[in-house]
Scaffold this motif. Structure first.
Motif, mmCIF file in Angstrom:
data_model
loop_
_atom_site.group_PDB
_atom_site.id
_atom_site.type_symbol
_atom_site.label_atom_id
_atom_site.label_comp_id
_atom_site.label_asym_id
_atom_site.label_seq_id
_atom_site.Cartn_x
_atom_site.Cartn_y
_atom_site.Cartn_z
ATOM 1 N N LEU A 107 0.957 -1.364 -0.016
ATOM 2 C CA LEU A 107 -0.002 -0.264 0.097
ATOM 3 C C LEU A 107 0.910 1.385 0.251
ATOM 4 N N PRO A 108 0.202 2.349 -0.122
ATOM 5 C CA PRO A 108 1.204 4.230 -0.272
ATOM 6 C C PRO A 108 2.140 3.745 0.745
ATOM 7 N N ASP A 109 1.684 3.308 2.355
ATOM 8 C CA ASP A 109 1.604 3.249 3.904
ATOM 9 C C ASP A 109 3.151 2.543 3.911
ATOM 10 N N GLY A 110 3.504 1.672 3.263
ATOM 11 C CA GLY A 110 4.432 0.757 2.876
ATOM 12 C C GLY A 110 3.610 -0.620 3.687
ATOM 13 N N ARG A 111 2.556 -0.692 3.937
ATOM 14 C CA ARG A 111 1.371 -2.262 4.273
ATOM 15 C C ARG A 111 1.667 -2.638 3.430
ATOM 16 N N PRO A 112 2.283 -3.741 3.733
ATOM 17 C CA PRO A 112 2.023 -5.087 2.286
ATOM 18 C C PRO A 112 0.287 -4.944 2.254
ATOM 19 N N VAL A 113 0.233 -5.277 1.037
ATOM 20 C CA VAL A 113 -1.442 -5.500 0.471
ATOM 21 C C VAL A 113 -1.852 -6.707 1.123
ATOM 22 N N ILE A 114 -2.964 -7.328 1.645
ATOM 23 C CA ILE A 114 -3.809 -7.862 2.538
ATOM 24 C C ILE A 114 -5.289 -8.001 1.545
ATOM 25 N N LEU A 115 -5.941 -8.995 1.716
ATOM 26 C CA LEU A 115 -7.385 -9.488 1.985
ATOM 27 C C LEU A 115 -8.070 -10.599 3.428
ATOM 28 N N PHE A 116 -8.943 -10.752 3.766
ATOM 29 C CA PHE A 116 -8.455 -10.907 4.834
ATOM 30 C C PHE A 116 -10.287 -12.252 4.498
ATOM 31 N N GLU A 117 -9.428 -12.720 5.296
ATOM 32 C CA GLU A 117 -10.916 -14.165 4.909
ATOM 33 C C GLU A 117 -11.774 -14.561 6.316
ATOM 34 N N ARG A 118 -13.015 -13.483 6.968
ATOM 35 C CA ARG A 118 -13.491 -14.365 7.564
ATOM 36 C C ARG A 118 -13.564 -15.683 7.674
ATOM 37 N N HIS A 119 -14.379 -16.545 6.752
ATOM 38 C CA HIS A 119 -14.218 -17.253 6.211
ATOM 39 C C HIS A 119 -13.219 -18.883 7.126
ATOM 40 N N ILE A 120 -12.225 -18.261 6.645
ATOM 41 C CA ILE A 120 -10.808 -19.001 7.025
ATOM 42 C C ILE A 120 -10.583 -18.904 8.452
ATOM 43 N N MET A 121 -11.216 -17.366 9.289
ATOM 44 C CA MET A 121 -10.732 -17.030 10.148
ATOM 45 C C MET A 121 -11.713 -17.984 11.102
ATOM 46 N N TYR A 122 -12.250 -18.188 11.151
ATOM 47 C CA TYR A 122 -13.981 -19.378 11.813
ATOM 48 C C TYR A 122 -12.884 -20.410 11.306
ATOM 49 N N ARG A 123 -12.367 -21.169 10.183
ATOM 50 C CA ARG A 123 -11.819 -22.412 10.387
ATOM 51 C C ARG A 123 -11.070 -22.723 10.999
ATOM 52 N N GLN A 124 -10.321 -21.381 11.095
ATOM 53 C CA GLN A 124 -8.635 -21.663 12.204
ATOM 54 C C GLN A 124 -8.807 -21.280 13.473
ATOM 55 N N LEU A 125 -9.825 -20.753 13.426
ATOM 56 C CA LEU A 125 -10.499 -20.373 14.719
ATOM 57 C C LEU A 125 -10.968 -22.303 15.544
ATOM 58 N N HIS A 126 -11.500 -22.539 15.192
ATOM 59 C CA HIS A 126 -12.067 -23.869 15.337
ATOM 60 C C HIS A 126 -11.132 -25.401 14.600
ATOM 61 N N ALA A 127 -9.861 -25.175 15.098
ATOM 62 C CA ALA A 127 -9.327 -26.115 14.433
ATOM 63 C C ALA A 127 -8.166 -26.050 15.427
ATOM 64 N N ALA A 128 -7.982 -24.662 16.115
ATOM 65 C CA ALA A 128 -7.421 -23.507 17.481
ATOM 66 C C ALA A 128 -7.868 -23.945 18.830
ATOM 67 N N GLY A 129 -8.874 -24.258 18.625
ATOM 68 C CA GLY A 129 -9.926 -25.271 19.823
ATOM 69 C C GLY A 129 -10.728 -24.041 20.541
#
Length: 265
Positions: A107-129
């Motif tokens: 991005l212009p401010d120097g941070r990496p371009v990202i796209l946050f995936e909420r459905h992956i967050m659900y999956r990751q949280l479930h896998a983490a217990g």
């Protein structure tokens, strides 16, 4: 910002030509992106160590304006190293960089371009217990069984920040990072010690983001085989999923490869 290439006309092409003149070009400023302008763009890209493709995108325009290449930008040497590591022609890597990357890794401010995936967050949280269902009810924009909720640009980092407040590792693993959109949850497959190590690497440069892409391809035998054989439909399907046809990724890759293959390295 418009991407300018051979055949384009207008005020933006004139501004590009004016920038080229300021960088030593002695051509005609006429608002037409002809062969002379394309050669001038290639020469400038070569001079500043950019990817040499004759296309004036944001990186080339930014470099011409500043008179120097920002350190985090992808270079031709980065592409050549990727070509050697993957055992494919440079033109193949150039085509993938053009079609499959977001065009810019930061991005212009120097941070990496990202796209946050909420459905992956659900999956990751479930896998983490964690109680993903309860968290989804409380934070549906950040934890959800369905895709969506995208805000784009810098706002994606705000969404990531909210997710980090729930669980940092799950959040970092639930975003795609950099120009080549590599998901954080691949960190172990790609050979990183932790997801935090992967994220730090994505902050470093577009060259490191390309290296992560190379690791991703090497870890997937079918994808690597398709790239080496230039079976663009198979590659696009493996990289983008079954919806690749809707965006004509295979057609764009084939056309880009043919164009780059005709130009001497």
């Amino acid at each position: 910002m418009r991407v300018l290439r051979l055949g384009d006309t207008g005020v933006e092409v004139r501004e590009l030509q004016q920038q080229l003149v300021r960088n030593g070009w002695q051509g005609k400023v006429d608002g037409w992106f002809g062969e002379a302008t394309e050669l001038a763009v290639r020469a400038a890209q070569q001079r500043y160590g950019l990817v040499v493709d004759g296309i004036a995108g944001p990186k080339t325009l930014e470099t011409l304006k500043a008179g120097q290449r920002p350190l985090k930008l992808l270079t031709l040497q980065d592409l050549q190293r990727a070509s050697e590591a993957l055992g494919v022609p440079l033109a193949s890597v150039q085509a993938v960089n053009e079609v499959e990357s977001r065009g810019k890794g930061f991005l212009p401010d120097g941070r990496p371009v990202i796209l946050f995936e909420r459905h992956i967050m659900y999956r990751q949280l479930h896998a983490a217990g964690r109680d993903a269902d309860a968290l989804a009810q409380r934070y549906p924009a950040i934890v959800n069984t369905a895709r969506g909720g995208y805000a784009g640009g810098a706002t994606e980092h705000m969404r990531l920040g909210q997710a980090i407040s729930i669980d940092a590792d799950c959040a970092l693993a639930s975003a795609s990072w950099g120009a080549f959109q590599i998901m954080g949850f691949h960190w172990q497959t790609l050979g990183y010690g932790t997801v935090q190590d992967f994220v730090r690497d994505m902050h470093d440069s577009e060259g490191h983001q390309l290296q992560a892409f190379v690791r991703f391809i090497l870890a997937d035998a079918a994808l690597h085989k398709a790239l080496k054989a230039r079976k663009w439909a198979d590659f696009a399907r493996g990289y983008n999923g079954p919806a690749y046809k809707e965006n004509l990724y295979d057609v764009k890759l084939a056309r880009a490869y043919d164009r780059y293959a005709k130009v001497p390295a």
